[in-house]
Design an enzyme around this catalytic site. Structure first.
Site, PDB file in Angstrom:
ATOM      1  N   TYR A   1      -5.836  14.842  -8.031  1.00  0.00           N
ATOM      2  CA  TYR A   1      -7.181  14.340  -8.347  1.00  0.00           C
ATOM      3  C   TYR A   1      -8.211  15.073  -7.497  1.00  0.00           C
ATOM      4  O   TYR A   1      -7.881  16.068  -6.825  1.00  0.00           O
ATOM      5  CB  TYR A   1      -7.204  12.811  -8.209  1.00  0.00           C
ATOM      6  CG  TYR A   1      -6.253  12.187  -9.200  1.00  0.00           C
ATOM      7  CD1 TYR A   1      -5.069  11.598  -8.785  1.00  0.00           C
ATOM      8  CD2 TYR A   1      -6.489  12.280 -10.570  1.00  0.00           C
ATOM      9  CE1 TYR A   1      -4.165  11.076  -9.700  1.00  0.00           C
ATOM     10  CE2 TYR A   1      -5.585  11.767 -11.489  1.00  0.00           C
ATOM     11  CZ  TYR A   1      -4.440  11.172 -11.058  1.00  0.00           C
ATOM     12  OH  TYR A   1      -3.534  10.671 -11.973  1.00  0.00           O
TER      13      TYR A   1
ATOM     14  N   ASN B   1      -0.044  16.647 -12.285  1.00  0.00           N
ATOM     15  CA  ASN B   1      -1.413  17.023 -12.707  1.00  0.00           C
ATOM     16  C   ASN B   1      -1.731  18.480 -12.417  1.00  0.00           C
ATOM     17  O   ASN B   1      -2.874  18.838 -12.116  1.00  0.00           O
ATOM     18  CB  ASN B   1      -2.451  16.117 -12.037  1.00  0.00           C
ATOM     19  CG  ASN B   1      -2.505  14.737 -12.670  1.00  0.00           C
ATOM     20  OD1 ASN B   1      -2.304  14.610 -13.899  1.00  0.00           O
ATOM     21  ND2 ASN B   1      -2.772  13.719 -11.874  1.00  0.00           N
TER      22      ASN B   1
ATOM     23  N   THR C   1      -1.303   2.681 -11.298  1.00  0.00           N
ATOM     24  CA  THR C   1      -2.255   2.563 -12.406  1.00  0.00           C
ATOM     25  C   THR C   1      -1.604   1.744 -13.521  1.00  0.00           C
ATOM     26  O   THR C   1      -0.497   2.046 -13.935  1.00  0.00           O
ATOM     27  CB  THR C   1      -2.637   3.973 -12.901  1.00  0.00           C
ATOM     28  OG1 THR C   1      -3.464   4.580 -11.913  1.00  0.00           O
ATOM     29  CG2 THR C   1      -3.402   3.898 -14.207  1.00  0.00           C
TER      30      THR C   1
ATOM     31  N   ASN D   1      -2.026  13.673  -5.487  1.00  0.00           N
ATOM     32  CA  ASN D   1      -1.614  13.685  -6.896  1.00  0.00           C
ATOM     33  C   ASN D   1      -2.525  14.422  -7.865  1.00  0.00           C
ATOM     34  O   ASN D   1      -2.655  14.039  -9.023  1.00  0.00           O
ATOM     35  CB  ASN D   1      -1.392  12.243  -7.375  1.00  0.00           C
ATOM     36  CG  ASN D   1      -0.203  11.617  -6.666  1.00  0.00           C
ATOM     37  OD1 ASN D   1       0.594  12.318  -6.058  1.00  0.00           O
ATOM     38  ND2 ASN D   1      -0.114  10.294  -6.709  1.00  0.00           N
TER      39      ASN D   1
ATOM     40  N   HIS E   1      -7.873   8.145  -1.806  1.00  0.00           N
ATOM     41  CA  HIS E   1      -6.893   8.854  -2.634  1.00  0.00           C
ATOM     42  C   HIS E   1      -7.164  10.364  -2.553  1.00  0.00           C
ATOM     43  O   HIS E   1      -8.067  10.865  -3.191  1.00  0.00           O
ATOM     44  CB  HIS E   1      -6.999   8.373  -4.080  1.00  0.00           C
ATOM     45  CG  HIS E   1      -5.841   8.752  -4.951  1.00  0.00           C
ATOM     46  ND1 HIS E   1      -5.018   9.821  -4.687  1.00  0.00           N
ATOM     47  CD2 HIS E   1      -5.383   8.195  -6.105  1.00  0.00           C
ATOM     48  CE1 HIS E   1      -4.099   9.906  -5.639  1.00  0.00           C
ATOM     49  NE2 HIS E   1      -4.289   8.936  -6.513  1.00  0.00           N
TER      50      HIS E   1
HETATM   51  C1  LIG Z   1      -3.443   7.262 -10.119  1.00  0.00           C
HETATM   52  C2  LIG Z   1      -2.317   7.894 -10.403  1.00  0.00           C
HETATM   53  C3  LIG Z   1      -1.661   8.676  -9.319  1.00  0.00           C
HETATM   54  O1  LIG Z   1      -2.068   8.558  -8.152  1.00  0.00           O
HETATM   55  O2  LIG Z   1      -0.726   9.428  -9.617  1.00  0.00           O
HETATM   56  C4  LIG Z   1      -1.695   7.804 -11.770  1.00  0.00           C
HETATM   57  C5  LIG Z   1      -2.532   7.644 -12.875  1.00  0.00           C
HETATM   58  C6  LIG Z   1      -1.975   7.544 -14.150  1.00  0.00           C
HETATM   59  C7  LIG Z   1      -0.595   7.606 -14.333  1.00  0.00           C
HETATM   60  C8  LIG Z   1       0.230   7.774 -13.216  1.00  0.00           C
HETATM   61  C9  LIG Z   1      -0.321   7.880 -11.938  1.00  0.00           C
END
Ligand SMILES: C=C(C(=O)O)c1ccccc1
Length: 364
Positions: free
Chosen positions: A185, A240, A25, A183, A180
């Site tokens: 999400y 996260n 990102t 991480n 994806h």
């Molecule tokens: C899309 C990200 C991921 O997959 O960890 C991400 C997004 C913002 C900062 C770091 C990583």
């Protein structure tokens, strides 16, 4: 011999090496509309010597955005912007996959359409931060908002958005898409016991928590084919505020299902890149035993660690993130045993050329 720099068959492609560019990102899409730009095309084309470029995470629908200025792949303007990127990378002889993203609860109402509450499997707030532009134009890091639990009737619409995004990606010239599912999400939230407290068919057992991910996989494969479909997971991840008490069972179930579908590749983001635990060799071997396609690992690898992983037969390729930020010609530097420069973290996110397209390549 350098296995890392040897060719790799992936789907219908023969890639020149196993030095992949990891999804990064960078928050440099143009506004309004989260549209990729000519500068993005320059950045990716500079790195076309990667065996495969995986783009930055790209939202499949407006509700899937969590950070300011990240690109989408759900509008004609966004698709036209990405065409600049695929044309430039292919002109430079590269291969590129688009990473399809929905952030779920890693978002804030100020980056949501209509300033709405973000969505997630359950109404559980993540102890995480994101970067947004407020309605008054000010900007900064904020605590991610308390999300709304998705109704089961909303899930087919989300699956359809991934399918439409995959269609747009292939029509735009991408060689593959990468779903994806890592991480912390949306798909990882559904997969994980911490954020997913649902009591319907999408919660509880490993099979139920994997259901949405596999519905997305099946829709994307139906649209563009398994040999153009990759996926990223992050077993034992903590980034996260993700947690899963059944992380190994979930990972083994997922890769077994990916193998049954003959997905082109599985990309494993090792959790220690973001402060999580180290994966064990036994666990990596467990993935290798269950999935027989191209197995990619990522997370703080060096050339030597990558070479050893591939020579052992556990991995087929390694994705490098931060090294590719500062070394556009990373494969050449590996080939020549040249110095690998460290990136400037202060320009990772947002901005323009500085810290993006102004890193040097090796002189001849
Ligand atoms: C899309 C990200 C991921 O997959 O960890 C991400 C997004 C913002 C900062 C770091 C990583």
């Amino acid at each position: 011999a350098d296995k890392l720099l040897s060719p790799l068959k992936l789907g219908s492609l023969t890639l020149p090496n196993r030095v992949f560019m990891a999804p990064l990102t960078r928050q440099r899409a143009s506004q309004p509309g989260n549209v990729p730009t000519a500068l993005n095309a320059t950045y990716y084309a500079q790195r076309a010597s990667a065996g495969l470029i995986v783009t930055e995470a790209t939202q499949v629908m407006p509700e899937g955005q969590g950070y300011a200025w990240t690109p989408g792949i759900h509008s004609d303007e966004q698709q036209a912007g990405w065409k600049l990127v695929t044309d430039a990378v292919h002109a430079a002889g590269g291969h590129i996959a688009l990473q399809l993203w929905h952030v779920g609860r890693i978002s804030h109402r100020h980056v949501q359409p209509g300033l709405k509450q973000p969505v997630a499997p359950s109404a559980i707030q993540a102890n995480a931060q994101t970067f947004v532009v407020h309605p008054d134009g000010s900007m900064g890091m904020v605590q991610t908002d308390l999300p709304r639990a998705l109704e089961v009737e909303e899930l087919p619409g989300i699956v359809a958005a991934y399918r439409a995004a995959a269609r747009r990606a292939i029509d735009t010239g991408f060689d593959l898409v990468e779903i994806h599912a890592a991480n912390g999400y949306l798909l990882d939230q559904f997969q994980s016991t911490g954020p997913n407290q649902r009591t319907d068919a999408y919660g509880g057992s490993v099979e139920n928590r994997a259901r949405l991910t596999l519905e997305v996989v099946d829709a994307v494969v139906a649209e563009i084919g398994a040999e153009r479909t990759g996926i990223r997971i992050s077993p034992f991840g903590t980034f996260n505020d993700i947690s899963d008490t059944e992380a190994e069972a979930m990972a083994f179930h997922l890769v077994t299902q990916f193998d049954a579908r003959k997905l082109a590749y599985v990309h494993v983001a090792e959790p220690d890149w973001a402060g999580g635990p180290q994966l064990t060799d036994a666990f990596r071997a467990g993935l290798r035993q269950r999935y027989h396609g191209v197995l990619v690992f990522a997370g703080g690898y060096t050339k030597d660690k990558a070479e050893a992983l591939i020579a052992s037969g556990t991995g087929d390729a390694v994705a490098f993130g931060r090294p590719f930020i500062a070394n556009p010609d990373l494969p050449a530097r590996f080939a020549r045993g040249a110095e690998v420069n460290a990136p400037d973290a202060s320009t990772f996110y947002g901005g323009a050329e500085k810290g993006y397209t102004d890193y040097p390549t090796l002189t001849a």
